[in-house]
Design an enzyme around this catalytic site. Structure first.
Site, mmCIF file in Angstrom:
data_model
loop_
_atom_site.group_PDB
_atom_site.id
_atom_site.type_symbol
_atom_site.label_atom_id
_atom_site.label_comp_id
_atom_site.label_asym_id
_atom_site.label_seq_id
_atom_site.Cartn_x
_atom_site.Cartn_y
_atom_site.Cartn_z
ATOM 1 N N CYS A 6 0.823 -1.211 0.000
ATOM 2 C CA CYS A 6 0.000 0.000 0.000
ATOM 3 C C CYS A 6 0.856 1.259 0.000
ATOM 4 C CB CYS A 6 -0.933 -0.014 1.211
ATOM 5 S SG CYS A 6 -2.408 1.015 0.984
ATOM 6 N N ASP A 131 -6.531 -2.618 11.002
ATOM 7 C CA ASP A 131 -5.277 -1.923 11.304
ATOM 8 C C ASP A 131 -5.309 -1.478 12.759
ATOM 9 O OD1 ASP A 131 -2.831 -0.695 11.031
ATOM 10 O OD2 ASP A 131 -3.470 0.763 9.526
#
Length: 225
Positions: A6, A131
Site C-alpha cells: 500500500c 489496522d
C-alpha cells in the site's frame, strides 16, 4: 497469504512490487496523506501493475462522486474505505457505479473493538482490512497489535467462511513471523504492508520489499518432519 503493498506513489515501485509477487497495490487518494497521489499519478501507478495485481484506491471520508471519478480515471479494481464512513455509503457508491462487491472496508482496532459486531453492517463488501487504532491517524501506523483479536470476524459463521481479511499494522520483513505466531495458528487471507517496506513515506525500499517476500516464502514453506 495474499500480499497488498500500500501507499505506492510511482510506477517504479509498483512494477517491482508485482514482480516480487504482490497481489494487490494500494494507491492513496487522501489529500492529507504523505502518500497521496493525483489522478494522473494514480493512472501511472495503476498502469504499471495492471493485469498482474488488483488495483485498490484508498479513500478517507471522500464523496461518492469523487471516488467514482478516481475509479474511472485509474481503472481501479477495488475501493478501500479507510475513514469514518457509514454503511449507507455503499448504496451511494452503487448509484455512482461502484458496487459493494468492489469495496474493502478498513477498521481501526482498539482494545474495545468487537470485530463481529463492527463488520456485520458491511457484509456486502469484497473484504475487510484491520489496522491498529491510533488517535489522529487513518492507517500507516506501523504499530503491532494482536491479530487474534479479530479472528471472530471470520470464524464460527458459515456465511463468512470465505471472508477476505487483510491485516495491517507493523507488518514488515522482520515482524511477519512473530505476528503470525502471536495469532495462535490463525492466519488471515492476506497482509497489508506500507511503512514496513519504505525508506521514506511514499517511497518503497527495494531491499525491504525483497526481504518481505523472502520471509513470506520462508513462513509458508512446509516443515519437514
Amino acid at each position: 497469504m495474499k500480499v497488498k503493498i500500500c501507499g505506492v506513489t510511482n510506477p517504479e515501485d509498483a512494477a517491482l512490487a508485482v514482480e516480487l509477487g504482490a497481489d494487490l497495490l494500494g494507491i492513496n487518494f487522501w489529500p492529507r496523506s504523505p502518500r497521496a497521489v493525483s489522478l494522473a499519478q494514480a493512472r501511472e501507478v495503476a498502469d504499471a501493475g495492471r493485469g498482474r495485481a488488483l488495483l485498490v484506491g484508498v479513500f478517507v471520508d471522500e464523496s461518492p462522486a469523487r471516488i467514482a471519478e478516481a475509479v474511472t480515471a485509474a481503472r481501479l479494481d477495488l475501493v478501500q474505505l479507510h475513514g469514518d464512513e457509514e454503511p449507507d455509503l455503499l448504496r451511494e457508491l452503487a448509484r455512482e457505479g461502484v458496487a459493494p462487491g468492489k469495496t474493502v472496508r478498513a477498521f481501526r482496532v482498539g482494545a474495545s473493538f468487537d470485530a463481529t459486531r463492527e463488520t456485520a453492517p458491511w457484509d456486502a463488501c469484497w473484504g475487510f482490512l484491520f489496522d491498529a487504532a491510533r488517535p489522529g491517524m487513518y492507517g500507516g501506523t506501523g504499530e503491532h497489535w494482536p491479530w487474534r483479536r479479530v479472528a471472530g470476524a471470520v470464524e464460527g459463521a458459515p456465511a463468512r467462511a470465505a471472508r477476505r481479511v487483510l491485516m495491517a499494522g507493523g507488518v514488515g520483513p522482520q515482524t511477519l513471523r512473530s505476528l503470525i505466531a502471536a495469532a495462535d495458528g490463525w492466519r488471515p487471507w492476506g497482509i497489508d504492508v506500507c511503512s514496513g517496506v519504505e525508506r521514506a513515506p511514499g517511497r518503497k525500499d527495494p531491499a525491504k520489499l525483497r526481504a518481505l517476500f523472502e520471509e513470506i516464502r520462508d513462513v509458508e514453506a512446509p516443515t519437514l518432519a
